[in-house]
Design a protein around this motif. Structure first.
Motif, PDB file in Angstrom:
ATOM      1  N   ASP A 156       0.870  -1.176   0.000  1.00 50.33           N
ATOM      2  CA  ASP A 156       0.000   0.000   0.000  1.00 50.33           C
ATOM      3  C   ASP A 156       0.906   1.225   0.000  1.00 50.33           C
ATOM      4  N   TRP A 157       1.871   1.216  -0.939  1.00 50.00           N
ATOM      5  CA  TRP A 157       2.967   2.168  -0.870  1.00 50.00           C
ATOM      6  C   TRP A 157       2.539   3.608  -1.097  1.00 50.00           C
ATOM      7  N   LEU A 158       1.490   3.840  -1.840  1.00 50.37           N
ATOM      8  CA  LEU A 158       1.067   5.218  -2.027  1.00 50.37           C
ATOM      9  C   LEU A 158       0.723   5.851  -0.684  1.00 50.37           C
ATOM     10  N   ASN A 159       0.230   5.044   0.240  1.00 49.55           N
ATOM     11  CA  ASN A 159      -0.127   5.508   1.575  1.00 49.55           C
ATOM     12  C   ASN A 159       1.075   5.550   2.512  1.00 49.55           C
ATOM     13  N   GLN A 160       2.162   4.880   2.147  1.00 44.71           N
ATOM     14  CA  GLN A 160       3.244   4.611   3.094  1.00 44.71           C
ATOM     15  C   GLN A 160       4.571   5.278   2.774  1.00 44.71           C
ATOM     16  N   LEU A 161       4.806   5.657   1.533  1.00 46.80           N
ATOM     17  CA  LEU A 161       6.072   6.292   1.209  1.00 46.80           C
ATOM     18  C   LEU A 161       6.038   7.774   1.582  1.00 46.80           C
ATOM     19  N   THR A 162       7.208   8.395   1.575  1.00 44.72           N
ATOM     20  CA  THR A 162       7.321   9.784   1.999  1.00 44.72           C
ATOM     21  C   THR A 162       6.688  10.741   0.998  1.00 44.72           C
ATOM     22  N   ASN A 163       6.269  11.911   1.513  1.00 48.09           N
ATOM     23  CA  ASN A 163       5.809  13.026   0.699  1.00 48.09           C
ATOM     24  C   ASN A 163       4.649  12.610  -0.212  1.00 48.09           C
ATOM     25  N   ILE A 164       3.519  12.255   0.401  1.00 46.21           N
ATOM     26  CA  ILE A 164       2.378  11.713  -0.341  1.00 46.21           C
ATOM     27  C   ILE A 164       1.867  12.690  -1.391  1.00 46.21           C
ATOM     28  N   ASN A 165       1.836  13.964  -1.087  1.00 45.56           N
ATOM     29  CA  ASN A 165       1.321  14.925  -2.071  1.00 45.56           C
ATOM     30  C   ASN A 165       2.140  14.900  -3.361  1.00 45.56           C
ATOM     31  N   LYS A 166       3.438  14.688  -3.238  1.00 40.62           N
ATOM     32  CA  LYS A 166       4.284  14.581  -4.428  1.00 40.62           C
ATOM     33  C   LYS A 166       3.967  13.304  -5.204  1.00 40.62           C
ATOM     34  N   GLN A 167       3.684  12.220  -4.484  1.00 40.02           N
ATOM     35  CA  GLN A 167       3.289  10.986  -5.150  1.00 40.02           C
ATOM     36  C   GLN A 167       1.971  11.145  -5.892  1.00 40.02           C
ATOM     37  N   LEU A 168       1.022  11.842  -5.290  1.00 39.79           N
ATOM     38  CA  LEU A 168      -0.276  12.033  -5.939  1.00 39.79           C
ATOM     39  C   LEU A 168      -0.137  12.830  -7.224  1.00 39.79           C
ATOM     40  N   ALA A 169       0.761  13.816  -7.223  1.00 36.64           N
ATOM     41  CA  ALA A 169       1.007  14.572  -8.447  1.00 36.64           C
ATOM     42  C   ALA A 169       1.612  13.676  -9.520  1.00 36.64           C
ATOM     43  N   ALA A 170       2.486  12.757  -9.105  1.00 37.35           N
ATOM     44  CA  ALA A 170       3.155  11.886 -10.071  1.00 37.35           C
ATOM     45  C   ALA A 170       2.222  10.841 -10.643  1.00 37.35           C
ATOM     46  N   ILE A 171       1.373  10.288  -9.798  1.00 44.64           N
ATOM     47  CA  ILE A 171       0.558   9.170 -10.268  1.00 44.64           C
ATOM     48  C   ILE A 171      -0.466   9.617 -11.316  1.00 44.64           C
ATOM     49  N   LYS A 172      -0.801  10.889 -11.314  1.00 44.53           N
ATOM     50  CA  LYS A 172      -1.735  11.405 -12.312  1.00 44.53           C
ATOM     51  C   LYS A 172      -1.129  11.392 -13.713  1.00 44.53           C
ATOM     52  N   LYS A 173       0.201  11.266 -13.798  1.00 41.17           N
ATOM     53  CA  LYS A 173       0.866  11.279 -15.094  1.00 41.17           C
ATOM     54  C   LYS A 173       1.025   9.880 -15.694  1.00 41.17           C
ATOM     55  N   LEU A 174       0.681   8.834 -14.933  1.00 38.21           N
ATOM     56  CA  LEU A 174       0.905   7.470 -15.399  1.00 38.21           C
ATOM     57  C   LEU A 174      -0.227   6.997 -16.318  1.00 38.21           C
ATOM     58  N   GLU A 175       0.091   5.976 -17.097  1.00 41.26           N
ATOM     59  CA  GLU A 175      -0.880   5.437 -18.052  1.00 41.26           C
ATOM     60  C   GLU A 175      -1.464   4.101 -17.621  1.00 41.26           C
ATOM     61  N   LEU A 176      -0.863   3.460 -16.632  1.00 43.21           N
ATOM     62  CA  LEU A 176      -1.390   2.180 -16.138  1.00 43.21           C
ATOM     63  C   LEU A 176      -1.026   2.023 -14.671  1.00 43.21           C
ATOM     64  N   VAL A 177      -2.030   1.800 -13.825  1.00 47.19           N
ATOM     65  CA  VAL A 177      -1.815   1.544 -12.406  1.00 47.19           C
ATOM     66  C   VAL A 177      -2.654   0.323 -12.032  1.00 47.19           C
ATOM     67  N   VAL A 178      -1.984  -0.745 -11.607  1.00 49.95           N
ATOM     68  CA  VAL A 178      -2.652  -1.989 -11.234  1.00 49.95           C
ATOM     69  C   VAL A 178      -2.437  -2.235  -9.751  1.00 49.95           C
ATOM     70  N   CYS A 179      -3.510  -2.433  -9.016  1.00 43.77           N
ATOM     71  CA  CYS A 179      -3.438  -2.714  -7.582  1.00 43.77           C
ATOM     72  C   CYS A 179      -3.981  -4.108  -7.328  1.00 43.77           C
ATOM     73  N   MET A 180      -3.158  -4.959  -6.711  1.00 40.39           N
ATOM     74  CA  MET A 180      -3.544  -6.330  -6.377  1.00 40.39           C
ATOM     75  C   MET A 180      -3.632  -6.429  -4.862  1.00 40.39           C
ATOM     76  N   ASP A 181      -4.827  -6.656  -4.346  1.00 39.83           N
ATOM     77  CA  ASP A 181      -5.003  -6.665  -2.896  1.00 39.83           C
ATOM     78  C   ASP A 181      -6.291  -7.383  -2.563  1.00 39.83           C
ATOM     79  N   SER A 182      -6.444  -7.719  -1.289  1.00 41.61           N
ATOM     80  CA  SER A 182      -7.676  -8.361  -0.826  1.00 41.61           C
ATOM     81  C   SER A 182      -8.649  -7.353  -0.240  1.00 41.61           C
TER      82      SER A 182
END
Length: 847
Positions: free
Chosen positions: A494-520
């Protein structure tokens, strides 16, 4: 209209007074005694029926599966295909066991409150049961259900497009050991299922650093040549002094039975010391001497201790001469006679500044008297365990703290002896870790960056220097080439929630073309995904649990129940994707294409073959069938495992370039260009105190006067279990503040406050106490982020305030944070269990 006049008893109950209540209850009891209630039945043991009793249930031994440092036994009691309750080890399950058996050689593997709550997670309203595809804006949380065929076909097509368009670095592997950790179903950065899958596909950017202890890993490898530098925790039972430096074993379980052995040590007269900004439950349990210290100044205090030990001639010179490189001038290698030794640095002979206790006191806030007292206590008590935990290393220049701790451990001769400690990483007994195919494809990567720098790379590509990315050097044409990341796979993380500087991650993830989350479970990371793939929990697949880096046992983990909904195991998902991408038989050589629908025989074959390897390599005589029947195998070690015992007792070389404990590092001293290393920035050859970029000694305290630390909570494993109502009734997310600071700011326990800095803001209740030193805020990591329309996190997640700056040696600076705090009118949003709004209300509707 007729109004019935209430009886005198009813009237008393509507407007009760103490006297009226007593009279009413007395009258009611009297009336009940005289007049039995018509149709009343005899009282039963259970509050409601039907309730299955033990004789009605099937008992199955399994384990917990999470990344908490331990994997204890869970015993599932099920009726049909439903787990009714969970219990834990009571001594009966291992060979020769009996109810209540619990010995120093074979202690029970009792699960903690997190594992015991797992039914609430298994059957949670937020359980992810079907493949989903995003239909709203990324992060909006709007998904619709699709079939497995649709989901995997779309993902496979997009993977091919990204690889062919952007090259072999387009897909970022962000697997980690969250909820998918066993010998077969394994998520891991090095030997995990996702890494092997993306490597065989020919498109993978890897993440090389471990958020929990990367600075520590660096220190252990540079100093000892290995991360297997830990004793088994049964060795603690033989210590005369245990210094818990930033360590709270009541919350963080490093090894299966840490508390059991430390209790034995206490009963045998061991003394305990806690060096920590907060007085922890562990300090209370062991009546420890608490030494409050300013966060991120631990290396300075240790340097002050080293000065006292050297100046008072309390060091173990014979040990230093025999086993150490660079502790003093006499142990410097011949090729470095003109270089600075550790003792030169500590005594100020090379730079004019002796690292006296007074010098250290001005930095760390601990009195010079206490620094001297602890130094003498540690140097004169034999054996003594300086347990340098990972938390102080999760700081800017965190590796220097661990290297300084190793120097103290070595100069006092507490390495390689029973009851001492050389722990950095602390990995001890070696388990047979992998059951699935581990071949030439297992760890192929085309770029490897530091985990918390992915957002920086995405936002600034291609204008990124290799040292900014922490880019691992290669020996081919891709060396130094910044990865062009266009997609992410989250598996077991659940790294988006756990890595440093979440706001910077949120800005970055909007630029991606594929995001796959595998979880229960529907997680905060899942909210930002394009595809959600439901993964079976460890109760719903066949595997074996192994201790993470301590504990000497294996626990069988059968398929206790059938997977809920349309859940599949990670191995099933990657196998089917591999078939669609053209390498299915190579990826899973024991399986056919039908593995996606029937995994039982294949998983059994892998695990049985793995057990044969265990029998051969580790001398296990128990058969696979017997192991499955009993559920657990506990090794009986002939003596407690002590790291480097052979080096100290038998003269075996340490696995370093010099064959010695390298206080003066050969590798660092001979590195000419640090920009071409994965670390990126210069690192001194000996342990040193280096001022961090944020601390209570910084001028930044003029506007950000508090140092924020974010330790691990007791009621979560990182972010796992955050949505469990049972645990949240017991513990709440809150920011701890010292009473004097709170009084000055007008804050009381229960007040809602905002904690902020220039990187972000979060909202959380306050807890006022004397158990935290002034100037420090404590906010436990792992709360599920909940962002409002203004970008403010309403859940109390501290990683909206952390910084993703590269720290030399790779340490994650989770605890290098200056912030401010004030009361607020903003509402704290604790979670769906208290707000009566489950995320599943959005996820499970067709849009």
């Amino acid at each position: 209209m007729t109004v019935n006049k209430p009886s005198s008893l009813a009237g008393q109950m509507i407007n009760p007074s103490r006297r009226g209540l007593l009279k009413g209850f007395a009258a009611l009891a009297s009336a009940t005694a005289l007049s039995p209630i018509p149709g009343a039945r005899e009282a039963n043991a259970f509050a409601y029926e039907p309730y299955p009793r033990d004789d009605d249930l099937q008992t199955v031994v399994t384990s917990c599966a999470h990344n908490c440092g331990s994997r204890h036994m869970l015993v599932a009691h099920k009726k049909g295909d439903v787990i009714v309750r969970l219990s834990t080890d009571d001594g009966r399950y291992q060979a020769g066991g009996a109810f209540g058996k619990d010995t120093e050689a074979e202690p029970q593997l009792r699960a903690c409150l997190r594992g015991r709550s797992y039914r609430s997670r298994l059957y949670s309203p937020e359980r992810l049961l079907y493949p989903m595809v995003r239909v709203g804006e990324r992060g909006e949380g709007k998904f619709k259900r699709i079939s497995w065929d649709e989901a995997l076909s779309q993902i496979a097509a997009k993977m091919v497009k990204l690889r062919d368009t952007y090259g072999p670095t387009a897909l970022l592997d962000q697997s980690y050991a969250g909820a998918s950790y066993g010998v077969l179903h394994k998520s891991d950065q090095i030997e995990g299922l996702l890494g092997r899958f993306l490597g065989m596909f020919g498109c993978r950017t890897s993440s090389w650093s471990v958020p929990s202890y990367q600075g520590t890993t660096f220190s252990s490898r540079i100093t000892f040549g290995t991360i297997e530098d830990g004793n088994e925790d049964d060795a603690f039972a033989h210590s005369k002094l245990i210094i818990m430096w930033g360590w709270n074993p009541a919350y963080t379980f490093h090894g299966g039975n840490t508390f059991y052995y430390m209790r034995l040590a206490k009963q045998r007269g061991c003394k305990f010391v806690l060096v920590d900004p907060q007085y922890t439950d562990s300090a209370s349990a062991y009546d420890a001497w608490w030494i409050p210290i300013r966060p991120n100044t631990d290396a300075a205090m240790m340097a002050g201790m080293a000065h006292e030990i050297f100046a008072s001639n309390l060091h173990d010179q014979a040990f230093i001469d025999r086993f150490c490189q660079g502790m003093d001038r006499g142990t410097m290698p011949g090729w470095a006679q003109n270089r600075e030794s550790f003792k030169d640095y500590i005594l100020g002979l090379s730079n004019g500044q002796p690292k006296t206790p007074e010098w250290a006191a001005a930095i760390c806030g601990v009195s010079a008297e206490d620094i001297r007292k602890l130094a003498r206590m540690y140097a004169t008590t034999k054996p003594a365990a300086l347990k340098a935990s990972w938390s102080p290393g999760r700081n800017a220049y965190g590796e220097q703290y661990n290297r300084m701790a190793a120097a103290l451990q070595a100069m006092t001769g507490n390495i390689g002896v029973l009851g001492g400690s050389s722990e950095g990483v602390g990995k001890a007994w070696h388990a047979e870790a992998v059951a699935y195919p581990y071949d030439q494809y297992s760890n192929i990567w085309y770029a490897s960056i530091k985990s918390d720098r992915w957002a920086h790379v995405v936002l600034n590509y291609p204008n990124v220097r290799r040292e900014e990315a922490g880019l691992w050097p290669r020996a081919d044409q891709l060396d130094g080439v910044i990865p062009n990341i266009k997609g992410i796979f989250w598996q077991g993380s659940d790294w988006l929630n756990q890595l440093t500087n979440i706001n910077k991650q949120l800005a970055a993830i909007k630029k991606l073309e594929l995001v796959v989350c595998m979880d229960s479970t529907i997680t905060p990371s899942g909210l930002w995904a394009d595809y959600l793939l439901p993964v079976a929990t460890h109760f719903e697949r066949h595997d074996v649990a192994l201790p993470w880096y301590k504990g000497h046992y294996y626990i069988h983990r059968p398929k206790v129940i059938q997977p809920l909904g349309e859940s599949k195991s990670d191995f099933q998902i990657f196998t089917e994707l591999a078939y669609r991408l053209g390498f299915g038989p190579a990826y899973n050589p024991r399986a056919t294409r039908d593995y996606f629908n029937n995994d039982d025989a294949v998983d059994e074959a892998y695990l049985a073959a793995w057990w044969e390897r265990v029998q051969h390599h580790q001398g296990v005589e128990m058969s696979w069938e017997e192991f499955k029947k009993r559920g657990v195998y506990k090794f009986k070690l002939p003596q407690p495992h002590v790291a480097f015992r052979d080096q100290v007792e038998k003269g075996a070389p340490f696995p370093t370039p010099s064959g010695r404990i390298e206080i003066f590092s050969t590798v660092l001293a001979q590195t000419a260009d640090f920009s071409r290393t994965q670390w990126g920035y210069p690192i001194p050859a000996i342990p040193k105190w280096i001022e961090p970029w944020e601390s209570l000694n910084s001028p930044k305290t003029a506007t950000m006067p508090f140092h924020l630390v974010s330790p691990h909570p007791r009621w979560r494993t990182h972010s796992i279990f955050n949505n469990i109502p049972w645990l949240r009734e017991t513990f709440s997310q809150e920011v701890t503040i010292n009473a004097s600071d709170a009084r000055r700011l007008g804050i009381k326990t229960g007040d809602t406050v905002e904690v902020w800095n220039d990187r972000g803001k979060c909202v959380v209740p306050a807890y006022v106490t004397e158990r935290c030193m002034p100037g420090v805020l404590v906010l436990h990591e792992g709360a599920w982020m909940d962002i409002d329309e203004n970008g403010v996190d309403r859940s109390g997640n501290p990683d909206f305030l952390t910084l993703d700056e590269p720290s030399p040696a790779g340490a994650f600076a989770y605890n290098t944070v200056l912030a401010n705090i004030r009361k607020t009118d903003l509402r704290h949003r604790p979670g769906w269990d208290q707000l009566a709004t489950s995320r599943s209300a959005v996820f499970r509707r067709d849009l």
